[in-house]
Design an enzyme around this catalytic site. Structure first.
Site, short mmCIF file in Angstrom:
data_model
loop_
_atom_site.label_atom_id
_atom_site.label_comp_id
_atom_site.label_asym_id
_atom_site.label_seq_id
_atom_site.Cartn_x
_atom_site.Cartn_y
_atom_site.Cartn_z
N HIS A 105 -39.57 -43.33 -3.67
CA HIS A 105 -38.67 -44.44 -3.26
C HIS A 105 -39.92 -45.41 -2.87
O HIS A 105 -40.83 -45.15 -2.35
CB HIS A 105 -37.94 -43.95 -2.15
CG HIS A 105 -37.71 -45.27 -1.15
ND1 HIS A 105 -38.34 -45.54 -0.20
CD2 HIS A 105 -36.59 -46.09 -1.33
CE1 HIS A 105 -37.85 -46.46 0.66
NE2 HIS A 105 -36.91 -46.98 -0.05
N ASN A 107 -39.89 -49.84 -1.21
CA ASN A 107 -39.14 -50.85 -0.77
C ASN A 107 -39.90 -51.85 -0.07
O ASN A 107 -41.12 -51.67 0.48
CB ASN A 107 -38.02 -50.37 0.27
CG ASN A 107 -37.41 -51.69 0.99
OD1 ASN A 107 -37.79 -52.17 1.85
ND2 ASN A 107 -36.43 -52.24 0.39
N VAL A 108 -39.94 -53.21 -0.51
CA VAL A 108 -40.48 -54.17 0.12
C VAL A 108 -39.75 -55.42 0.49
O VAL A 108 -38.85 -55.68 -0.49
CB VAL A 108 -41.75 -54.77 -0.56
CG1 VAL A 108 -43.07 -53.76 -0.58
CG2 VAL A 108 -41.54 -55.08 -2.14
N HIS A 139 -51.70 -40.04 -1.36
CA HIS A 139 -52.24 -40.65 -0.16
C HIS A 139 -53.43 -41.39 0.02
O HIS A 139 -53.75 -42.26 0.75
CB HIS A 139 -52.30 -39.43 1.01
CG HIS A 139 -50.92 -39.25 1.58
ND1 HIS A 139 -50.12 -39.80 2.52
CD2 HIS A 139 -50.06 -38.29 1.01
CE1 HIS A 139 -49.16 -39.29 2.81
NE2 HIS A 139 -48.81 -38.42 1.62
N HIS A 169 -31.21 -33.54 11.69
CA HIS A 169 -30.35 -32.13 11.66
C HIS A 169 -30.94 -30.91 10.89
O HIS A 169 -30.44 -29.86 10.97
CB HIS A 169 -29.22 -32.73 11.09
CG HIS A 169 -29.08 -33.33 9.56
ND1 HIS A 169 -29.92 -34.24 9.26
CD2 HIS A 169 -28.72 -32.66 8.48
CE1 HIS A 169 -29.65 -34.64 7.80
NE2 HIS A 169 -28.85 -33.51 7.49
N GLY A 252 -22.23 -56.64 4.12
CA GLY A 252 -21.30 -56.83 2.99
C GLY A 252 -21.81 -57.15 1.78
O GLY A 252 -21.58 -57.45 0.74
N ARG A 254 -23.46 -55.60 -1.87
CA ARG A 254 -22.83 -54.62 -3.00
C ARG A 254 -23.15 -53.31 -3.04
O ARG A 254 -24.15 -52.67 -3.25
CB ARG A 254 -23.56 -55.34 -4.22
CG ARG A 254 -22.88 -55.02 -5.61
CD ARG A 254 -23.44 -55.78 -6.70
NE ARG A 254 -22.81 -55.25 -8.00
CZ ARG A 254 -23.19 -54.38 -8.92
NH1 ARG A 254 -24.24 -53.96 -8.73
NH2 ARG A 254 -22.35 -53.98 -10.06
#
Length: 297
Positions: A105, A107-108, A139, A169, A252, A254
């Site tokens: 994964h 993300n920016v 790493h 959990h 809201g 998509r």
């Protein structure tokens, strides 16, 4: 604060990563969905399905704006609650066919609310059959791209990644970590944007060598079933703990694009435990914070 420069970078980043992944696929290609958000903004979601290497690869660009920040974005900043906002980002999740090739994964993103802005993002690796060589490379790459920004940057964001991608959990990390940062606005916009670019540009350097090494590793139904079972943890994290998923739904966004991170095939099994001493049981020792650079150097 040049948000348009960030937008141009993010759209180009999406293009470059899609091209790099397609280069590993003899036939499969990304299909693009362009979408608009009723309150403002939109994006383009690209998904590759049933490839030779990737069972599903999703990479989305979004640029949305609205009249009021969702609670998930203003919870730690009560002074900006209720302000109009703009949020831009690129997010991807890659689910390979081969169980020896880890899920990953990246993300920016950047948020702005009036004169307030902050960058965030990172990347993390989720192996099912962990291989030390791959983890060390992952790493090392994260450390090297962070080094120009401060001697302690890798250590801080590596620790934050371990803490964020943690299934409370289950009492285990989602994988072997990487980098995670948020609320980055110091020392100024230019410097914060530079680190975001380093992370975005560094993703392919971190992941593609692992693709080359593992995409043709032989596997059978046993490994495939274990992969599907462990993918269930990915579903649990994204739907229970992930702030990005929550922000997208609260704002809201998509739904189809927000949930493209979920694996195409997954299974849940009550009370499953790997056979003691098996290669599957080996994974348990990797699902905790560890100093990978020190241990694997």
């Amino acid at each position: 604060m040049d948000i348009e420069a960030v937008r141009a970078y993010l759209m180009n980043l999406q293009d470059r990563i899609c091209a790099a992944l397609e280069a590993h696929e003899p036939n499969a290609r990304f299909a693009e969905d362009r979408w608009q958000r009723d309150e403002g903004g939109g994006g383009r979601t690209r998904v590759l399905k049933r490839g030779a290497v990737f069972e599903q690869a999703g990479i989305g660009f979004s640029d949305v704006h609205g009249h009021s920040l969702p609670a998930s974005a203003s919870a730690h900043r009560p002074e900006i609650a209720g302000r109009s906002f703009r949020a831009l980002g690129v997010s991807l999740v890659l689910h390979p066919n081969n169980p020896y090739l880890p899920t990953t994964h990246m993300n920016v993103r950047v948020f702005s609310a009036g004169d307030v802005f902050w960058f965030g993002g990172g990347f993390d690796l989720t192996p099912f059959y962990p291989i030390d060589e791959d983890i060390a490379h992952w790493h090392r790459t994260a450390h090297e791209l962070s080094a120009p920004f401060g001697a302690d940057v890798y250590a801080r964001y590596k620790r934050w990644c371990d803490e964020y991608f943690y299934l409370k959990h289950r009492g285990e990390t989602r994988g072997v970590g990487g980098l995670f940062f948020d609320d980055l606005s110091m020392p100024d916009f230019t410097a914060a944007f530079a680190y975001q670019r380093a992370v975005g540009d560094g993703f392919l350097d971190a992941y593609l060598p692992i693709v080359e090494r593992r995409k043709n590793t032989p596997f059978g139904s046993r490994e495939r079933e274990f992969q599907r079972y462990r993918r269930g943890r990915y579903v649990e994290f994204n739907l229970v703990w992930d702030r990005g998923t929550l922000f997208g739904l609260q704002s809201g966004g998509r739904t189809e694009s927000i949930l493209m991170s979920l694996p195409p095939e997954v299974r849940f099994e009550y009370g499953y435990a790997p056979e003691p001493g098996s290669v599957e049981a080996k994974l348990n020792d990797y699902l905790r914070p560890r100093d990978w650079l020190a241990e694997l150097s």
